[in-house]
Each structure stands twice: as structure tokens, then as C-alpha cells.
Design an enzyme around this catalytic site. Structure first.
Site, short mmCIF file in Angstrom:
data_model
loop_
_atom_site.label_atom_id
_atom_site.label_comp_id
_atom_site.label_asym_id
_atom_site.label_seq_id
_atom_site.Cartn_x
_atom_site.Cartn_y
_atom_site.Cartn_z
N LYS A 202 -34.47 -1.99 37.02
CA LYS A 202 -35.14 -3.18 36.47
C LYS A 202 -36.65 -2.95 36.44
O LYS A 202 -37.32 -3.17 35.45
CB LYS A 202 -34.77 -4.40 37.32
CG LYS A 202 -35.38 -5.68 36.83
CD LYS A 202 -34.88 -6.89 37.62
CE LYS A 202 -35.69 -8.11 37.25
NZ LYS A 202 -35.30 -9.31 37.97
N GLU A 208 -36.00 5.49 45.18
CA GLU A 208 -34.78 6.30 45.10
C GLU A 208 -34.50 6.74 43.67
O GLU A 208 -34.25 7.91 43.37
CB GLU A 208 -33.57 5.51 45.61
CG GLU A 208 -33.58 5.22 47.09
CD GLU A 208 -34.28 3.91 47.44
OE1 GLU A 208 -35.15 3.46 46.66
OE2 GLU A 208 -33.96 3.35 48.50
N GLY A 262 -31.39 -8.30 39.78
CA GLY A 262 -30.72 -6.99 39.85
C GLY A 262 -29.23 -7.11 40.14
O GLY A 262 -28.41 -6.51 39.46
N ARG A 263 -28.87 -7.92 41.14
CA ARG A 263 -27.46 -8.00 41.53
C ARG A 263 -26.63 -8.85 40.58
O ARG A 263 -25.42 -9.01 40.78
CB ARG A 263 -27.36 -8.50 42.98
CG ARG A 263 -28.11 -9.79 43.25
CD ARG A 263 -28.27 -10.04 44.74
NE ARG A 263 -29.13 -11.19 45.03
CZ ARG A 263 -30.44 -11.13 45.15
NH1 ARG A 263 -31.07 -9.97 44.98
NH2 ARG A 263 -31.15 -12.21 45.43
N GLU A 348 -27.48 -10.16 49.76
CA GLU A 348 -28.87 -10.12 49.32
C GLU A 348 -29.29 -11.49 48.76
O GLU A 348 -30.46 -11.85 48.78
CB GLU A 348 -29.08 -9.01 48.27
CG GLU A 348 -30.52 -8.50 48.22
CD GLU A 348 -30.72 -7.32 47.28
OE1 GLU A 348 -30.50 -7.48 46.08
OE2 GLU A 348 -31.12 -6.24 47.75
N HIS A 379 -3.60 -0.78 57.51
CA HIS A 379 -3.39 0.28 58.51
C HIS A 379 -4.68 0.62 59.23
O HIS A 379 -4.82 1.68 59.83
CB HIS A 379 -2.81 1.52 57.82
CG HIS A 379 -1.45 1.26 57.29
ND1 HIS A 379 -0.30 1.43 58.03
CD2 HIS A 379 -1.05 0.76 56.09
CE1 HIS A 379 0.74 1.08 57.31
NE2 HIS A 379 0.32 0.67 56.12
N LYS A 499 -39.30 -0.89 52.90
CA LYS A 499 -39.82 -0.04 51.82
C LYS A 499 -41.26 0.33 52.09
O LYS A 499 -41.66 1.49 51.94
CB LYS A 499 -39.76 -0.80 50.48
CG LYS A 499 -38.39 -0.91 49.85
CD LYS A 499 -38.53 -1.55 48.46
CE LYS A 499 -37.19 -1.98 47.90
NZ LYS A 499 -37.30 -2.70 46.62
O1 F6P Z 1 -32.76 -3.52 47.25
C1 F6P Z 1 -33.71 -4.27 46.59
C2 F6P Z 1 -33.59 -4.23 45.09
O2 F6P Z 1 -34.72 -4.83 44.58
C3 F6P Z 1 -32.32 -4.88 44.56
O3 F6P Z 1 -32.42 -6.25 44.49
C4 F6P Z 1 -32.18 -4.21 43.26
O4 F6P Z 1 -30.90 -4.38 42.71
C5 F6P Z 1 -32.48 -2.78 43.65
O5 F6P Z 1 -33.53 -2.90 44.60
C6 F6P Z 1 -32.87 -1.86 42.54
O6 F6P Z 1 -34.00 -2.31 41.85
P1 F6P Z 1 -34.39 -1.72 40.45
O7 F6P Z 1 -33.31 -2.05 39.48
O8 F6P Z 1 -35.69 -2.37 40.09
O9 F6P Z 1 -34.53 -0.23 40.60
#
Ligand code: F6P
Length: 538
Positions: A202, A208, A262-263, A348, A379, A499
Site C-alpha cells: 500500500k 520487508e 491493508g487487511r 490488528e 489430533h 518498526k
Molecule cells: O503490519 C502493519 C502494516 O501496516 C499492515 O497493516 C499492512 O497490511 C502491512 O503493514 C503492509 O503494509 P504495506 O501494504 O504498506 O506494505
């Protein structure tokens, strides 16, 4: 929570607490019928919950007292209900038909939403038909989605869920973890000339995703050269500027908007891997399923409203009985990733301790969501649900038809689903054990108390439509609970501190000079230990 309405619920909980589900069923032979509701291809049987009609009425009154109706309309009509970020919350517009306008800041967003869907469809068709070719002229056989959180969990889960509808020749892979192992293992499975990378973020700034994307880019360039990036990298983001800065042609970018959390972004362009896998037609069916559940949620009285009932039952146990978790148990292997997806969606969203007035919330919010595909869980951890000391409400999710009708597998699978909910509700009394000849010394161990609550969610078949409806069902459940708990469900400030500290610690791990310990004694010692092992401080 609204005090007097909650008080009324608590009084009824106190009155009904001594009643076992055995008695509730015995009292009313029509209980199961009365407590079964339908929505968008799904049947919810909530009769195996510790509810009476009066308790249910009071829970519904709690939703009314929380002004759920007004908040729902505010969400669907684009009000900035995400107040801490001053944003509208309009994932419902992503699956709204084009002829029903939805205004944000006086502008109808539907044309844009459908323009992106159309662009995705053209691209997906090109890739699926082999018309979109890589740098060397070969067709695309591997799609690697690089994203994390909402930019990974939804599409990864949906690609797995809808695999029977997918083009099997196209292999969908997902990289999320910053651990280089994740990317390295995925790259071992693909060939550069036939791989398409989707960088999904987003913000397009997430550590990452950007790290993985840069490494993937270097891997591709090493084998095919810089010019190949344009044919092998596309982006999904809300930020054209960041995509451009990263070096992906913005013509190959699929956009979405800050009003999509995002979610909640699976039905947006974040769903591109899903569309590539199942094709535009099935993707639109998925959106139709989402929409059907949205309409149900928005228009159905709460007594028959599936997401609202799930939300109210969750609150009953969470706040009324002190149950801390919710087990999500899909009896379908294709939904194996559903618990992981719902963890982000729910935890979240509602893992919040401050209410909408900035005060500490009274009581607790946000269940700990966990689970596993049936029958594997049986199980493993079901022992604790059946006979342990925790009260764990469970969502059982299953289908009447299998996508893989293999012998009697499906009947056996569903026999287990139904048996588990029966066993959890009714248990086994000491008398029943004795009647079976269980030695007296073993009776306490072989007795099942029962009275363990479960929701049974059943649909005919796992299709794109029922899948979409299931997603919206959980989204609206989470929304409803957030409204009743009086928290802001659409921000996630809680992820920031870690972060920031990671950004601060990174140079301390890598600097040639030993850093001056700037942290607590434990963190400083861990950093020293790590540096020593890496040969940085000898
Ligand atoms: O973990 C925090 C967060 O902001 C989530 O809400 C989001 O889905 C994820 O990081 C990834 O964010 P982005 O789509 O901006 O990389």
C-alpha cells in the site's frame, strides 16, 4: 461498551449461566431451527451457543445502543470513520456494482474502482493467455507476489482457497518475510525468463517488501539485464511516486486508495495474484459474493444478521465469560490459511486498549484468533478445547460438496465436523461413562463436561462467490465488534514502535565500530552477543 445495555446482558448471563446446552436443547425442540440463519449462500447454526432468546435480544439491544446502524451507514457512505488517520473506510466500494455511486469528498469513486478492475482484467488475460511475454519472449509460468501483512495474507490465502478455479500451469508463489530464506527458497523454484514479480505494498515503503523487491530485482537483472525489469515487475500500491522511485514503470502499476485498509485490501488490486490465478470472471464472482454479504449485513435485522450475530456471540464470551480466544476451524484443506488471514483482520483491527474518546477501554477487546484446518487440529489441540480449563468458542466452517470427491473422504471429513460440535456441546456425563462400563477410577477422566460453544458455518461448495461472502462476513463481524467496543478498528499504531526500534538497531548490528549501548541492559547484551557471533566485535 454502552453501560446500561451491557449491564442488561450481564444480568441475563448470570441468569442463564447455570443452564447447560443439554437443557437448552431439551427445553425447545425447535431450537436448532430457530437459531439457524442464512446469508449469501451460507448457513449459520448458532444454536450450540449459550444463548436464550432473551439474552439474544439484549445482545441485539447492545448493538443498537452502540449505534451500529449509524456507524454502518457512515462506513458504507464514505464518512471518515478512521478518525486517527482521517480516512474513509470504503473496502465495501471495491465490490460495489458500478451503477451504485459511492462518494468520497464529493466524488464518486466507482468509476476509478472499476477502471482498475478492468486494467487488472486486461493484464490477467494477457498473462494467462501467454500474450504477456518476458524479456526473452517466453510466456510467464511463475508469479511471485512480494508483500507482507495485508499485501500478502489475503492473496496467499485466497489463491490457496480458490486453487480448483485456477490455471494450474501458472504457479503462484508468495514472499513476505524479510528473512532471506523466504525469497531464496522461492527463487529456487522459478526461472527468471518466465517469472513475473508483483511488488504489493500500500505504502511502497515497508521494509520487508522493499528489501525483498530489491533483492528479487537484482536476481532478475543479474540474469536478464536491466531492461527486463519492465516485463517482469509490476506494482500494486497507492503511491505512484514511490513506485516510480523504486524503478517500476507506473504504466505497470495497479492502484488503490488510502480508504482501503491493508487487511481489507484483498478485493482491491492487492488481489491481482488471485485474478491471475483464477481469471477475471471468477474474480468478479468473488467480488459478487463479498457484495451479497455486504448487502445482507447492511439491510438485515440484527436477529438474522450473520456477521452481527457472530460479533455478538463473540462479545458474549469475550466480555461476559472471559474467554480470550476464538478458534477458527475450517473443514476444508483449501482454507488452511484462513486462520492466519483472520489473525491480522481481527487482531490488528480490534487489538486496541483506547476508546474513541481517547480513554482506556473498560474491559477487554479483540479475541486471540487461532486455528487449523480440520481434522488436523483434532489430533493436536482439540483435547484442550474439550477437556481443558479454558473456554474457547469455535467457528466450524465446512461445505456439503468437496472440490475433490475422492471415495468417502468428504463424508468422513464432515462426519468429524458434525461430531466435534456435538461432542463439544453435549459432552459425556459420568452416568454415560458408567453405563459403558468405564471403571470408576477412570470416570473423571473419561467424562466430557460439554457446554463448549460453537458456530457451525455451512455452504454448499467452496466457490469464488461463497469464498467472497465468507470474507465479508468476517470483515463485518470485526467491524461490528469494534463499534460495540468503541475502538477505532481501522488504524494500527501498535505496529509502529517495533518498526522504529528495528530501524535504530539495524546500524548498531552492522556498524564497524561497536555501538555505545543505547538500550536497556537486555537489548544491549543481545546486540553484543550477535555482533560477536558475526565477528564484528572481537
Ligand atoms: O503490519 C502493519 C502494516 O501496516 C499492515 O497493516 C499492512 O497490511 C502491512 O503493514 C503492509 O503494509 P504495506 O501494504 O504498506 O506494505
Amino acid at each position: 461498551m454502552h453501560t446500561s445495555a451491557w449491564q442488561a446482558v450481564q444480568e441475563e448471563i448470570a441468569a442463564t449461566r447455570p443452564l447447560h446446552l443439554r437443557e437448552l436443547f431439551a427445553q425447545d425442540p425447535r431450537r436448532a431451527d430457530k437459531m439457524t440463519v442464512r446469508a449469501a449462500g451460507w448457513t449459520l447454526d448458532y444454536s450450540k451457543h449459550r444463548v436464550t432468546p432473551t439474552l439474544l435480544q439484549r445482545l441485539v439491544a447492545l448493538a443498537e445502543a452502540a449505534d451500529l446502524r449509524r456507524w454502518t451507514e457512515a462506513m458504507f457512505t464514505g464518512e471518515a470513520i478512521n478518525r486517527t488517520e482521517q480516512r474513509a473506510v470504503l473496502h465495501t466500494a471495491l465490490r460495489n456494482p458500478p451503477d451504485q455511486p459511492v462518494q468520497v469528498d464529493g466524488q464518486d469513486v466507482m468509476p476509478e474502482v472499476h477502471a482498475v478492475l478492468d486494467k487488472m482484467a486486461v493484464f490477467a488475460d494477457q498473462v494467462r493467455k501467454g500474450e504477456w511475454r518476458g524479456q526473452t519472449g517466453k510466456n510467464i509460468r511463475y508469479v511471485v507476489n512480494i508483500g507482507i501483512g495485508g499485501s500478502d495474507l489475503g492473496p496467499a490465502m485466497a489463491c490457496e482457497a480458490l486453487r480448483p478455479y485456477s490455471k494450474r500451469a501458472l504457479k503462484l508463489l508468495f514472499v513476505s518475510n524479510i528473512d532471506g530464506t523466504h525469497l531464496a527458497e522461492v527463487l529456487r523454484q522459478v526461472k527468471p525468463a518466465q517469472t513475473l514479480f508483483i511488488v504489493a505494498s500500500k505504502t511502497f515503503t515497508t521494509q520487508e517488501t522493499m528489501t525483498n523487491a530489491r533483492s528479487a530485482r537484482a536476481w532478475l537483472v543479474a540474469s536478464l539485464g536491466e531492461a527486463a525489469v519492465a516485463r517482469h515487475f509490476v506494482a500494486v500500491s497507492t503511491s505512484t511516486a514511490e513506485v516510480d522511485k523504486f524503478g517500476i514503470d507506473t504504466a505497470n502499476m495497479f492502484g488503490f486508495w488510502d480508504w482501503v485498509g491493508g487487511r481489507y485490501s484483498l478485493p482491491s488490486a492487492i488481489g491481482l495474484p488471485v485474478m491471475l490465478a483464477i481469471g477475471p470472471k471468477h474474480f468478479r464472482r468473488m467480488l459478487a459474493g463479498y457484495h451479497a454479504m455486504d448487502v445482507h449485513f447492511r439491510t438485515t435485522p440484527y436477529e438474522r444478521n450473520v456477521p452481527v450475530l457472530l460479533a455478538l456471540l463473540g462479545i458474549l464470551y469475550h466480555n461476559g465469560y472471559g474467554a480470550e480466544s476464538l478458534a477458527v476451524l475450517p473443514y476444508d484443506q483449501y482454507l488452511a490459511r484462513l486462520p492466519a488471514y483472520l489473525q491480522q483482520l481481527d487482531m490488528e483491527s480490534n487489538g486496541k486498549a483506547v476508546d474513541r474518546q481517547g480513554q482506556a477501554v473498560v474491559g477487554t477487546t479483540g479475541p486471540i484468533v487461532w486455528g487449523e484446518a480440520g481434522t488436523n487440529g483434532q489430533h493436536s489441540f482439540y483435547q484442550l478445547i474439550h477437556q481443558g480449563t479454558h473456554l474457547i468458542p469455535c467457528d466450524f466452517i465446512g461445505f456439503c460438496h468437496s472440490q475433490n470427491p475422492l471415495g468417502d473422504h468428504h463424508d468422513k471429513l464432515m462426519a468429524n465436523f458434525f461430531a466435534q460440535t456435538e461432542a463439544l456441546a453435549f459432552g459425556k456425563t459420568a452416568e454415560q461413562c458408567r453405563a459403558e462400563g468405564v471403571p470408576e477410577s477412570l470416570v473423571p477422566y473419561r467424562t466430557f463436561e460439554g457446554n463448549r460453544p460453537t458456530s457451525s458455518l455451512l455452504a454448499d461448495e467452496l466457490t469464488p462467490t461463497t469464498f467472497g461472502a465468507l470474507m465479508a462476513m468476517y470483515e463485518q463481524k470485526v467491524f461490528t465488534q469494534g463499534i460495540i467496543w468503541d475502538v477505532f478498528s481501522f488504524d494500527q499504531w501498535g505496529v509502529q514502535l517495533g518498526k522504529q526500534l528495528a530501524d535504530k538497531i539495524l546500524p548498531e548490528l552492522t556498524s564497524p565500530e561497536a555501538p555505545v549501548g543505547q538500550h536497556d541492559a537486555s537489548t544491549n547484551a543481545l546486540i553484543r552477543r550477535y555482533r560477536k557471533s558475526r565477528g564484528r566485535d572481537v
